[in-house]
Design an enzyme around this catalytic site. Sequence first.
Site, PDB file in Angstrom:
ATOM      1  N   CYS A   1     -20.059   7.575  -0.321  1.00  0.00           N
ATOM      2  CA  CYS A   1     -20.488   8.841  -0.912  1.00  0.00           C
ATOM      3  C   CYS A   1     -21.948   8.696  -1.311  1.00  0.00           C
ATOM      4  O   CYS A   1     -22.351   7.649  -1.813  1.00  0.00           O
ATOM      5  CB  CYS A   1     -19.619   9.135  -2.140  1.00  0.00           C
ATOM      6  SG  CYS A   1     -20.188  10.541  -3.112  1.00  0.00           S
TER       7      CYS A   1
ATOM      8  N   GLU B   1      -5.626   3.155   1.990  1.00  0.00           N
ATOM      9  CA  GLU B   1      -6.702   2.922   2.962  1.00  0.00           C
ATOM     10  C   GLU B   1      -8.086   3.323   2.447  1.00  0.00           C
ATOM     11  O   GLU B   1      -8.735   4.223   2.992  1.00  0.00           O
ATOM     12  CB  GLU B   1      -6.381   3.638   4.277  1.00  0.00           C
ATOM     13  CG  GLU B   1      -5.148   3.074   4.950  1.00  0.00           C
ATOM     14  CD  GLU B   1      -4.941   3.559   6.386  1.00  0.00           C
ATOM     15  OE1 GLU B   1      -5.475   4.620   6.747  1.00  0.00           O
ATOM     16  OE2 GLU B   1      -4.239   2.863   7.135  1.00  0.00           O
TER      17      GLU B   1
ATOM     18  N   GLU C   1       2.313  -0.783   7.138  1.00  0.00           N
ATOM     19  CA  GLU C   1       2.596   0.347   8.027  1.00  0.00           C
ATOM     20  C   GLU C   1       2.541  -0.123   9.471  1.00  0.00           C
ATOM     21  O   GLU C   1       1.717  -0.980   9.818  1.00  0.00           O
ATOM     22  CB  GLU C   1       1.537   1.450   7.881  1.00  0.00           C
ATOM     23  CG  GLU C   1       1.531   2.200   6.585  1.00  0.00           C
ATOM     24  CD  GLU C   1       0.447   3.285   6.576  1.00  0.00           C
ATOM     25  OE1 GLU C   1       0.047   3.749   7.658  1.00  0.00           O
ATOM     26  OE2 GLU C   1      -0.011   3.638   5.480  1.00  0.00           O
TER      27      GLU C   1
HETATM   28  C1  GLA Z   1      -2.621   5.472   8.269  1.00  0.00           C
HETATM   29  C2  GLA Z   1      -2.244   6.100   6.942  1.00  0.00           C
HETATM   30  C3  GLA Z   1      -0.933   6.821   6.985  1.00  0.00           C
HETATM   31  C4  GLA Z   1      -0.757   7.565   8.280  1.00  0.00           C
HETATM   32  C5  GLA Z   1      -0.886   6.602   9.435  1.00  0.00           C
HETATM   33  C6  GLA Z   1      -0.636   7.245  10.782  1.00  0.00           C
HETATM   34  O1  GLA Z   1      -2.348   4.152   8.370  1.00  0.00           O
HETATM   35  O2  GLA Z   1      -2.243   5.192   5.873  1.00  0.00           O
HETATM   36  O3  GLA Z   1      -0.905   7.699   5.893  1.00  0.00           O
HETATM   37  O4  GLA Z   1      -1.718   8.556   8.374  1.00  0.00           O
HETATM   38  O5  GLA Z   1      -2.180   6.085   9.431  1.00  0.00           O
HETATM   39  O6  GLA Z   1      -0.763   6.350  11.845  1.00  0.00           O
HETATM   40 ZN    ZN Z   2     -20.450   9.810  -5.227  1.00  0.00          ZN
END
Ligand code: GLA
Ligand code: ZN
Length: 683
Positions: free
Chosen positions: A155, A150, A305
């Site tokens: 920065c 993700e 996910e």
């Molecule tokens: C995100 C992250 C995971 C976890 C889920 C929980 O999608 O990639 O590592 O933290 O959220 O919902």
């Molecule tokens: Zn930086």
Amino acid sequence: MKFPETILHGGDYNPDQWLEYPGIIDTDFELFKKAHINTVTIGVFAWATLEPEEGRYEFAWMDDIFARAERQGMNVILATPSGAKPNWMALKYPEIRRVTPDGMRDPQKGRHNHCLTSPVYRKKVSAINEQLARRYGRHPSLALWHISNEYGGYCYCDLCMGAFQNWLKQKYGTLDALNAAYWTRFWSHTYTAWDQIRFIDSGVSALVLDWKRFMTDQCCDFIRNEMEPVRRLSPIVPVTTNLMGTHPDYDYWQIAKELDVVCWDSYPAWHDQETSFHESNAPLNAAFRHDLTRSLKGKPFLLMESTPSQTNWAAASPLLRPGMLRLASLQAMAHGADSVCYFQLRKSRGSCEQFHGAVIDHVGHGETRVFKDVASLGSSLEKLGGLVGAAIPARVAVIFDWENRWVFEASQAPVNREKHYADTVIAHYKPFWEAGVSVDVVHASADFSKYDVVVAPMLFMVSEETGARLTAFVERGGTLVTTYGVATVNETGLATLGGVPGPLRKALGIWIEEYDALPDVFRRQVQPVEGQPHGLSGLYEARHYLEMVHAEGAETLAVYGDDFYASRPALTLNRFGKGRAYHIASRNDDRFTGDFLRFLIRMLNLPRALETFLPKGVFAQSRVKEGKTFLFLLNFNGAPSQLNGKSAQVDLGSKIYTDAETHAPVQGILTLDPYGSRVLVEA
Ligand code: GLA
Ligand code: ZN
């Protein structure tokens, strides 16, 4: 490139958290078998276990997981661990920690907060990735590389600023060119040296736009750095990274170009309404994001996910009601997913995700409601394997463009609070989705020629070039729908001179002189012009944006009903070349958007997954493979009471189908259970 030809079923698995607990990993693999889980994603956030001290690596535990996966015929998705940096590294090399806009260096905490520019971090990532790729890159169980986790955020450290200045030098060549594009004489912000340019001036919308373009490029460059050892040592295994739907930080159209497969993490707010589906936008929001993700590469994507039960980060996370896990998963597949993966396979015992849903709960066995639901879905997915790779041929394109969103959101305008770019795009996607008409999501520089209809909600930024392509699309017979806010600025955010919609003025046949910006509670009326129904009837409500349009060749199909602009155009149609260009001048209620877009569906005879009427809350989508059509029927009503006491009945018309799982023939009227979902194959 090799890729499994089955539906991937599994998810994030963190055995590294359980190494001191004898028997746990044995139990997990037994339970995976029971739940028809064929895939584990490992290594996400495992850096501190893989490299406990600088340069000392520990792979024995990962070797063991690979060996178990191989014995059990499972796929491994191997993540590179850069999503979270170990303490030893963050403290020894402060430059890898991000700096906030006001110049403060982050303490070591959390995750997803490394500097994308830092040469030290890039070197460290490269070194661990090289180790992983050397050791596992040709392992027979390795199905996919999952780069980091993700990506997001910005920065503002000196390294990032220096890289930004170089990026700008490449783009503009001279400061004069940059100053002109940014209109910097305003408030005396003229730059006289490159190092004066720091992202601290959010008043210059062109600077904000370029900063986000730069950060996207920097992320792509970071991904390329991550992938270099992987590509070299593991050339036949495809690469992905998990995206986040419409997340605003980076332009996913660019990120997707770096990847072989796209995937995303989907966490809709299921059951966010007590009484009925009809008030929830969760199914709509999920559908749009699935279509967007699929469209990024124009081929099936992976659901990387999702939660098998609850999340733990919302204000409140209701349990998934019986049927919902399967429904949510089949909905993703209906829009092009070839996997159902979860976060997480075993529930973490401590830290902030100890109460986030998981396939295996703290109780540690499979005798739970969630586990049984997962196992039953797993068994269904095995029967639906023939679907893998099936396409979604769409004749409608809806534009969702990150650059447009950035410059639109950065511009200070008569409407500031109620801009809602993403929601506006989704509101114009909704009627197609409800009707079972497949939609591709595209960006403003896409090839429009393969579509019958292009819908461009709030396409604020239109370059001469985009304007010319959209004009040519209409000229050749396409149907274009634009809305309020169209073509107000060019590609650097400078206002259109000589009359909005500048490069689209000819195609749309209108001049937009000004717009009324109304506070949220205000409403104005819109009504169809007699003899020009276009699917419209009665009075509609408009709010926030109401443009004052002069028709310059366009016909007026609807007008405003009140205020000093009563009877001025609210909806126009310009017949241009062989095509038609419509402009919606105000932000209207959903009923207007629905009535009008459904009229287009009928007029253009756009194919629908099912030609018959669908009860409210029931959706149909189709995917096609080798001449075979798979029809997904999805009932988001949780109880018959939500349909006035009737159960959800779908009229299949005269066609004969077979159930894709049981092969039983299905025809006539099909009754769907509450939260029921079926996949049928057209005979
Ligand atoms: C995100 C992250 C995971 C976890 C889920 C929980 O999608 O990639 O590592 O933290 O959220 O919902
Ligand atoms: Zn930086």
